[in-house]
Design an enzyme around this catalytic site. Structure first.
Site, short mmCIF file in Angstrom:
data_model
loop_
_atom_site.label_atom_id
_atom_site.label_comp_id
_atom_site.label_asym_id
_atom_site.label_seq_id
_atom_site.Cartn_x
_atom_site.Cartn_y
_atom_site.Cartn_z
N HIS A 228 -0.22 -5.11 19.52
CA HIS A 228 0.20 -4.70 18.18
C HIS A 228 0.88 -3.33 18.27
O HIS A 228 0.43 -2.45 19.01
CB HIS A 228 -1.01 -4.64 17.24
CG HIS A 228 -0.62 -4.44 15.81
ND1 HIS A 228 -0.35 -3.21 15.27
CD2 HIS A 228 -0.41 -5.34 14.81
CE1 HIS A 228 -0.01 -3.35 13.99
NE2 HIS A 228 -0.03 -4.63 13.69
N ASN B 256 -2.96 -7.10 8.79
CA ASN B 256 -3.90 -7.08 7.66
C ASN B 256 -3.84 -8.38 6.86
O ASN B 256 -4.84 -8.81 6.30
CB ASN B 256 -3.69 -5.83 6.80
CG ASN B 256 -2.51 -5.96 5.89
OD1 ASN B 256 -2.61 -6.50 4.80
ND2 ASN B 256 -1.36 -5.46 6.34
N SER C 286 1.79 -5.30 3.13
CA SER C 286 3.24 -5.06 3.28
C SER C 286 4.06 -5.97 2.36
O SER C 286 5.25 -6.13 2.55
CB SER C 286 3.63 -5.29 4.75
OG SER C 286 3.04 -6.47 5.24
N CYS D 247 -8.04 1.56 7.10
CA CYS D 247 -7.55 2.32 5.94
C CYS D 247 -8.08 1.73 4.63
O CYS D 247 -8.58 0.62 4.57
CB CYS D 247 -6.02 2.34 5.95
SG CYS D 247 -5.31 0.77 5.45
N GLU E 269 0.98 -0.78 16.35
CA GLU E 269 0.16 0.41 16.06
C GLU E 269 -0.71 0.77 17.26
O GLU E 269 -0.87 1.95 17.60
CB GLU E 269 -0.72 0.15 14.83
CG GLU E 269 -1.54 1.38 14.46
CD GLU E 269 -2.57 1.11 13.37
OE1 GLU E 269 -2.26 0.34 12.43
OE2 GLU E 269 -3.68 1.67 13.48
N CYS F 43 0.85 -1.19 0.00
CA CYS F 43 0.00 0.00 0.00
C CYS F 43 0.89 1.24 0.00
O CYS F 43 2.11 1.15 0.11
CB CYS F 43 -0.86 -0.01 1.26
SG CYS F 43 0.19 -0.03 2.73
FE1 SF4 Z 1 -0.80 0.66 4.55
FE2 SF4 Z 1 -1.05 0.52 7.22
FE3 SF4 Z 1 -1.09 2.89 5.98
FE4 SF4 Z 1 -3.11 1.18 5.66
S1 SF4 Z 1 -2.50 2.20 7.55
S2 SF4 Z 1 -2.15 2.42 4.05
S3 SF4 Z 1 -2.06 -0.79 5.70
S4 SF4 Z 1 0.63 1.44 6.09
#
Ligand code: SF4
Length: 349
Positions: free
Chosen positions: A140, A240, A283, A210, A142, A28
């Site tokens: 995680h 993901n 990824s 996203c 994030e 992405c």
């Molecule tokens: Fe890619 Fe993560 Fe950004 Fe979504 S949030 S566009 S999966 S890097």
């Protein structure tokens, strides 16, 4: 796209061997930007460039950057003073920036802009006095980074079963946010249950999951019902990618497996089947998918049909830190200039 029936379980013996290839799939805009940030830093400032955590959750990408001179560490405390560190696409808590300053490091922040958007929402809700219910997976990276934006104000809700456990200060002042890479359906289910428990619940201003996560799940929902086997190319720590396996199984794929590389595919998975769905996580470089397609073609699955679910045009510009000299990078990071760079800085004025 209408997908004709063809799996062994539906059409029986003699069904045509084919591959349904998901579009969009793979890396992405946020991943492309993070990888390019490390490559650009190596080119501009020279090796080593340190990277806190895996820049993106993919073994192949990490190994390839290591070969170019990137050094991956778990924490900034492991990095020698006077070094450059890149923060990964998953984002970090403000406390990590503080640690880097204390460690006299220059920082390049490759947090995906769509994760930064969630960070800003968290800060704003906290400033307005809300308790924030963050739907996400415990541990995680994030989630850790987002929770660190407003310590003590964010409560993790790791699935619908957590809804009854969560405690807030004032039930009339509650908002929810989510990790960017979750299952869309499960997140909606959790948010609905949160809304039932907290009728005044405020939603995020726009989707936190996203575009890349949503699009990859959407096309898997199309190919799964016709797939005897779904192969998702991605690493086990990639949220993901794991979600794509779950979504595939939840929408009719008879079996689904996550593989980093083609040679992890087990020949036994192919016994008695006709249709194989193939996709990859956000990824994953395309070369790994092409390896899987070549592996399947060698075994008779050489009829590849693309199944489309929209097009992606999203792009992000590189972190602006990369426009700076090495000396400027230390100054804007708030870190002391290493002695070796003092002369350079004086010479540049
Ligand atoms: Fe890619 Fe993560 Fe950004 Fe979504 S949030 S566009 S999966 S890097």
């Amino acid at each position: 796209m209408e997908i004709p029936e063809g799996r062994a379980g539906v059409s029986g013996e003699g069904s045509r061997r084919r591959v349904l290839l998901a579009v969009p799939r793979g890396s992405c805009a946020g991943v492309d930007r993070a990888v390019a940030a490390v490559e650009n830093a190596l080119e501009q400032y020279g090796a080593p460039v340190y990277v806190r955590k895996q820049i993106v959750h993919n073994k192949y990408v990490v190994r390839s950057l290591e070969r170019q001179g990137a050094v991956f560490v778990e924490e900034t405390a492991e990095i020698p003073e006077g070094s450059i560190v890149v923060f990964s696409a998953h984002g970090v808590a403000p406390s990590v920036h503080d640690e880097a300053r204390r460690g006299k490091l220059a920082t390049i922040d490759a947090t995906c802009p769509l994760v930064t958007k969630v960070h800003k929402e968290a800060v704003r809700f906290a400033e307005e006095g809300y308790d924030i219910l963050l739907i996400g997976h415990e541990g995680h990276e994030e989630v850790i980074g987002t929770m660190g934006q407003a310590p003590g104000r964010i409560h993790l809700v790791d699935g619908p079963e957590d809804v009854l456990k969560v405690q807030v200060r004032d039930a009339s002042k509650v908002a929810w946010l989510s990790q960017t890479t979750l299952s869309v359906d499960e997140t909606v289910a959790t948010a609905v249950r949160l809304g039932e428990r907290f009728p005044a619940l405020v939603s995020p201003p726009s989707d936190d999951i996203c575009y890349a996560t949503q699009n990859r799940q959407s096309v898997v929902k199309q190919i799964a019902p016709a797939s005897d086997l779904l192969i998702v190319v991605g690493s086990k720590n990639s949220s993901n990618s794991v979600r794509l396996v779950e979504v595939g199984l939840g929408h009719g794929a008879r079996a689904a497996h996550l593989v980093d590389f083609a040679d992890e595919i087990d020949e036994r998975w192919l016994e008695g089947i006709a249709t194989i769905g193939v996709t990859s996580g956000a990824s994953v470089p395309e070369v790994l998918v092409q390896d899987v397609l070549a592996w399947l073609a060698e075994r008779g699955w050489d009829d590849v049909q693309s199944v489309h679910s929209g097009t992606e045009t999203q792009q992000f510009s590189l972190p602006r830190e990369l426009q700076r000299t090495r000396a400027e990078l230390f100054q804007t990071s708030g870190s002391d200039l290493p002695t070796s760079l003092v002369d350079e800085q004086e010479a540049s004025g």
